[in-house]
Motif scaffolding. Structure first.
Motif, PDB file in Angstrom:
ATOM      1  N   HIS A  12     -11.256   4.206  -2.934  1.00 40.95           N
ATOM      2  CA  HIS A  12     -10.876   3.637  -1.633  1.00 40.95           C
ATOM      3  C   HIS A  12     -11.762   2.445  -1.286  1.00 40.95           C
ATOM      4  O   HIS A  12     -11.287   1.434  -0.780  1.00 40.95           O
ATOM      5  CB  HIS A  12     -10.996   4.712  -0.537  1.00 40.95           C
ATOM      6  CG  HIS A  12      -9.693   5.082   0.077  1.00 40.95           C
ATOM      7  ND1 HIS A  12      -8.777   5.865  -0.566  1.00 40.95           N
ATOM      8  CD2 HIS A  12      -9.155   4.761   1.272  1.00 40.95           C
ATOM      9  CE1 HIS A  12      -7.737   6.020   0.215  1.00 40.95           C
ATOM     10  NE2 HIS A  12      -7.939   5.354   1.336  1.00 40.95           N
ATOM     11  N   LYS A  28      -4.746  -5.723   8.948  1.00 38.28           N
ATOM     12  CA  LYS A  28      -4.348  -4.349   9.270  1.00 38.28           C
ATOM     13  C   LYS A  28      -4.550  -3.413   8.081  1.00 38.28           C
ATOM     14  O   LYS A  28      -4.949  -2.266   8.246  1.00 38.28           O
ATOM     15  CB  LYS A  28      -2.890  -4.306   9.731  1.00 38.28           C
ATOM     16  CG  LYS A  28      -2.695  -4.889  11.098  1.00 38.28           C
ATOM     17  CD  LYS A  28      -1.251  -4.793  11.536  1.00 38.28           C
ATOM     18  CE  LYS A  28      -1.073  -5.406  12.902  1.00 38.28           C
ATOM     19  NZ  LYS A  28       0.301  -5.324  13.387  1.00 38.28           N
ATOM     20  N   GLU A  29      -4.295  -3.912   6.895  1.00 33.22           N
ATOM     21  CA  GLU A  29      -4.441  -3.089   5.689  1.00 33.22           C
ATOM     22  C   GLU A  29      -5.911  -2.718   5.463  1.00 33.22           C
ATOM     23  O   GLU A  29      -6.235  -1.574   5.136  1.00 33.22           O
ATOM     24  CB  GLU A  29      -3.883  -3.816   4.474  1.00 33.22           C
ATOM     25  CG  GLU A  29      -3.965  -3.047   3.180  1.00 33.22           C
ATOM     26  CD  GLU A  29      -3.088  -1.804   3.147  1.00 33.22           C
ATOM     27  OE1 GLU A  29      -3.258  -1.010   2.213  1.00 33.22           O
ATOM     28  OE2 GLU A  29      -2.242  -1.612   4.037  1.00 33.22           O
ATOM     29  N   ARG A  32      -6.890  -0.136   7.998  1.00 35.27           N
ATOM     30  CA  ARG A  32      -6.326   1.172   7.642  1.00 35.27           C
ATOM     31  C   ARG A  32      -7.150   1.812   6.534  1.00 35.27           C
ATOM     32  O   ARG A  32      -7.518   2.999   6.608  1.00 35.27           O
ATOM     33  CB  ARG A  32      -4.863   1.025   7.199  1.00 35.27           C
ATOM     34  CG  ARG A  32      -4.192   2.350   6.844  1.00 35.27           C
ATOM     35  CD  ARG A  32      -2.804   2.138   6.267  1.00 35.27           C
ATOM     36  NE  ARG A  32      -2.824   1.497   4.974  1.00 35.27           N
ATOM     37  CZ  ARG A  32      -3.154   2.113   3.825  1.00 35.27           C
ATOM     38  NH1 ARG A  32      -3.500   3.377   3.826  1.00 35.27           N
ATOM     39  NH2 ARG A  32      -3.130   1.458   2.676  1.00 35.27           N
ATOM     40  N   LEU A  33      -7.471   1.036   5.508  1.00 30.95           N
ATOM     41  CA  LEU A  33      -8.270   1.559   4.400  1.00 30.95           C
ATOM     42  C   LEU A  33      -9.663   1.969   4.864  1.00 30.95           C
ATOM     43  O   LEU A  33     -10.201   2.983   4.421  1.00 30.95           O
ATOM     44  CB  LEU A  33      -8.366   0.516   3.282  1.00 30.95           C
ATOM     45  CG  LEU A  33      -7.080   0.255   2.518  1.00 30.95           C
ATOM     46  CD1 LEU A  33      -7.201  -1.021   1.695  1.00 30.95           C
ATOM     47  CD2 LEU A  33      -6.729   1.440   1.642  1.00 30.95           C
ATOM     48  N   SER A  34     -10.225   1.204   5.762  1.00 28.31           N
ATOM     49  CA  SER A  34     -11.539   1.528   6.309  1.00 28.31           C
ATOM     50  C   SER A  34     -11.504   2.856   7.060  1.00 28.31           C
ATOM     51  O   SER A  34     -12.407   3.690   6.930  1.00 28.31           O
ATOM     52  CB  SER A  34     -12.007   0.410   7.238  1.00 28.31           C
ATOM     53  OG  SER A  34     -13.224   0.744   7.834  1.00 28.31           O
ATOM     54  N   SER A  35     -10.467   3.058   7.831  1.00 31.37           N
ATOM     55  CA  SER A  35     -10.310   4.313   8.566  1.00 31.37           C
ATOM     56  C   SER A  35     -10.164   5.499   7.610  1.00 31.37           C
ATOM     57  O   SER A  35     -10.767   6.555   7.811  1.00 31.37           O
ATOM     58  CB  SER A  35      -9.092   4.214   9.484  1.00 31.37           C
ATOM     59  OG  SER A  35      -8.885   5.426  10.155  1.00 31.37           O
ATOM     60  N   GLU A  36      -9.371   5.314   6.562  1.00 31.95           N
ATOM     61  CA  GLU A  36      -9.202   6.376   5.563  1.00 31.95           C
ATOM     62  C   GLU A  36     -10.516   6.651   4.834  1.00 31.95           C
ATOM     63  O   GLU A  36     -10.847   7.805   4.546  1.00 31.95           O
ATOM     64  CB  GLU A  36      -8.103   5.997   4.573  1.00 31.95           C
ATOM     65  CG  GLU A  36      -6.720   6.007   5.173  1.00 31.95           C
ATOM     66  CD  GLU A  36      -5.658   5.524   4.212  1.00 31.95           C
ATOM     67  OE1 GLU A  36      -5.969   5.259   3.034  1.00 31.95           O
ATOM     68  OE2 GLU A  36      -4.493   5.425   4.644  1.00 31.95           O
TER      69      GLU A  36
END
Length: 49
Positions: A12, A28-29, A32-36
């Motif tokens: 990730h 945004k991508e 999103r990846l940071s949140s995951e």
């Protein structure tokens, strides 16, 4: 299980950094990846304790 989680975290992180290089840190991508990634890191922290 811990090794699998570490591999997922590393993957990730790698995808997030590559995406940020191609777009921007504010895309945004990437967000999103940071949140995951945060979620995975929290899971790892809970397992380590």
């Amino acid at each position: 299980m811990e090794k699998n989680l570490l591999e997922r975290i590393e993957e990730h992180r790698h995808v997030m950094l590559n995406t940020a290089q191609q777009t921007s840190l504010c895309s945004k991508e990437v967000l999103r990846l940071s949140s995951e990634l945060d979620t995975l890191l929290n899971q790892y922290t809970k397992q380590s304790n």
